[in-house]
Enzyme design. Sequence first.
Site, PDB file in Angstrom:
ATOM      1  N   TYR A 165       1.545  13.891  -4.327  1.00 39.93           N
ATOM      2  CA  TYR A 165       1.172  12.291  -3.876  1.00 39.93           C
ATOM      3  C   TYR A 165       2.556  11.632  -3.755  1.00 39.93           C
ATOM      4  O   TYR A 165       2.527  10.578  -3.496  1.00 39.93           O
ATOM      5  CB  TYR A 165       0.289  11.727  -4.751  1.00 39.93           C
ATOM      6  CG  TYR A 165      -0.261  10.694  -4.453  1.00 39.93           C
ATOM      7  CD1 TYR A 165      -1.213  10.680  -3.379  1.00 39.93           C
ATOM      8  CD2 TYR A 165      -0.220   9.401  -4.958  1.00 39.93           C
ATOM      9  CE1 TYR A 165      -1.660   9.599  -2.932  1.00 39.93           C
ATOM     10  CE2 TYR A 165      -0.739   8.135  -4.666  1.00 39.93           C
ATOM     11  CZ  TYR A 165      -1.437   8.357  -3.447  1.00 39.93           C
ATOM     12  OH  TYR A 165      -2.286   7.340  -2.830  1.00 39.93           O
TER      13      TYR A 165
ATOM     14  N   TRP B 142       5.045  10.375  -5.485  1.00 40.71           N
ATOM     15  CA  TRP B 142       5.652   9.310  -6.263  1.00 40.71           C
ATOM     16  C   TRP B 142       6.522  10.024  -7.347  1.00 40.71           C
ATOM     17  O   TRP B 142       6.988   9.504  -8.320  1.00 40.71           O
ATOM     18  CB  TRP B 142       4.528   8.578  -6.910  1.00 40.71           C
ATOM     19  CG  TRP B 142       4.032   7.609  -6.056  1.00 40.71           C
ATOM     20  CD1 TRP B 142       2.915   7.536  -5.369  1.00 40.71           C
ATOM     21  CD2 TRP B 142       4.515   6.183  -6.028  1.00 40.71           C
ATOM     22  NE1 TRP B 142       2.585   6.456  -4.694  1.00 40.71           N
ATOM     23  CE2 TRP B 142       3.666   5.659  -4.825  1.00 40.71           C
ATOM     24  CE3 TRP B 142       5.583   5.582  -6.237  1.00 40.71           C
ATOM     25  CZ2 TRP B 142       3.615   4.606  -4.822  1.00 40.71           C
ATOM     26  CZ3 TRP B 142       5.893   4.155  -5.483  1.00 40.71           C
ATOM     27  CH2 TRP B 142       4.806   3.542  -4.874  1.00 40.71           C
TER      28      TRP B 142
END
Length: 770
Positions: A108, A110
């Site tokens: 994702y 991050w």
Amino acid sequence: MAEKRFMAYTASHWGTYRLDGAGGLIPLEDDPNPSRIGRGWVSAARDPGSRVQAPAVRRGWLEGDSGEARGADEFITLDWAEASRLVAREITRVRNTHGNGAIFGGSYGWASTGRFHHAQSQMRRFLNLAGGYVASRETYSHAAAEVLFPHIIGLSNRAFQDEMTSLRLVGDHCDLLLAFGGISERTAQISSSGVARHDIGLPLARLRERGARVINISPRGSDMPGAEWQSIRPGTDTALLLALTYEVVAAGQADEAFLQRCTSGWPIWRAYLLGEADGVAKSADWAAPLCDIPAARIREIAGALAKTRSMIAVNWGLQRADHGEQVLWAALGLACVVGQIGQPGTGFAFGYGSTTHVGRAARLIDWPSLPQGRNPVEEFIPVARVADMLLTPGGAYRYNGATRRYPDIRLVYWCGGNPFHHHQDLNRLETAWRRPETIVIQDHSWTATARRADMVLPATSPLERRDLMMNRRDPSLFFMSPAFAPLGAARDDYDIFRGIAREMGLEAAFTEGRDSDGWLRHLWGAAQGVAQQEGIALPGFDVFVEAGRFDVPDAEEDRIAFAGFVADPEGAPLATESGRITLHNATIDGFALPGCPGHPTWIPPVESLLAAQSDELHLISGQPDTRLHGQNDRGSEALADKIAGREPAYLHPETAAARGVQEGDILRLWTARGACLAGLRLDPLLRRDCIALATGAWFDPQIIDGAPLEVHGNPNVLTIDRGCSELSQGNMAHTALVRVEKWTHPLPPLTIDRPPRIRPAEDAPAEGRI
């Protein structure tokens, strides 16, 4: 001659820091408001109980249990040679047996702010070389906007962010800022790809100095401290926006010239607003009982919008709801009717305060990133449909006008991310997660996802490696130096993939003959070329490493959204079906989607206080103040904020008193989907019919008295796992009703504060897949 002094820095999604030489971090001197999140970073990264310190394989997977014991099994440690061979062999088996379309690559983005050690980029580069994988599209943050905006404004969400009206211009020119969901410095702590300065408070202070009016439309007054707070019933923002638009029209204050020049479909939407299409005028009197806002107040705000220089701003969270596309479209429609789009500091904005850089007056420079290659597999899913994919292989679903089918996934490779934080209805995801044959997780910590893996590969944290922070929206570049040595046997993501690629005969293609340092030099050289085209002279790599920081000159640059289009709609048309902003969109209308008609429409949410039982509350599950998503949840700042080890949940004092609970009590929150525990805090700036429980507490489900209970405070055991509409299939985390009661039983101990059961390799079963 003065001796040159080496300056060591590191960077994160929540701030940039100088290294103190003893493993600690010092916020930048020129950061006006350093992030609270950063105060817990080092302790989280050094926590031995949560760090993965050696490659590990799940015992049940070795014995062929078909995933039944995921999350409740013991792990057996491996050395890196064994782990690399085992992962390479399993990827090869699935490719040869089922094809690359049976591999799902999840990451994702991050995990790290670094330009090179970016987990998502590393994973995609490796899997593309290995024949490809099923990918995901859009984001949990703003999927509804990502799919809707190209239809109605002809821009991707990324492109619209790039041309967003500068918040500095709002501070200088706007007289009325109407902020749906507020503009919060809590969420403005973070930014993808790194941030050096937290300065969103400066233009907001400028607004106040000028005497401008700021209205926070939100169930929480704390979403914009110091503003006029208009408490709205959650999930009814679209109804309010329609009513504001109706009242502007009814008062004869609509900018018909702007509507004719710059929009299409206005007559059709106008007929809907006035009730000519369905017999229901979307007036203030109609909206007042829906929104719980007096009709006179709605009319007053509508009049002020039309008579002053006004900005209608919507935060990201509002579209993470049932029919989330509608609130965006209705806000844009209101701004079109007011007619101030394309002017300094007024019009329409999406995402002010949702991250640091949205609306920053910054020069945009497209710095280079790690080449990922091309994915030979064309199949994909909308990002929030992971559980649907795993549970219903071959099942049909609608997405952006097309009917698609879910792939049959046999292997999941997840790198640097935790879907057991982001996803909704985690008990449903738990069931789905048992379906694949193999799950490989690559991360630095024993997240809930890692605990549910078959193979776990320990990655370094960003504090343990060298990298480059180069954010196209931030004016400062930093060389990221390690604060301390890697913990245990952790390796950089690059070196993990390099080892697996070697086993698969892909090492030369993956590395292109470079080690990590070689790639950093290569990327910096590419950055020098980009900078030269911008008229900027970057120093040599070694000089940059020693200085640690480079500030882009002349870095401020104001923008006004749609200014060129509004000035010349014929000469600079938008890439929409009409070349204009579409208030009625024939393409979307042609999709015939009940959840997303062809113009902004009020559709009651699937769960709403409008039809709630007397004991139900609306769940607000926004971003926390002490961590980024689930990151740093095991750090000192987040731990100190908990109540008896549980995440705090907030109630209005009168709501708490009516339920016989007081601050510090442990609450049980539940729905038909699941239940969790949380500690109680009181908040007088919260609606009485709401409860707020921040997202991100590490998922800790247990069986208590024969029933499942998440004991730590993760709200996504309560939320609904369904697309916000069949247009975008974005998540609808902010549409959920819950019940609350005091927990009077013994408090269950947490399990997420210690690693899963781990055995050394010499104790592994003699028979197995090793």
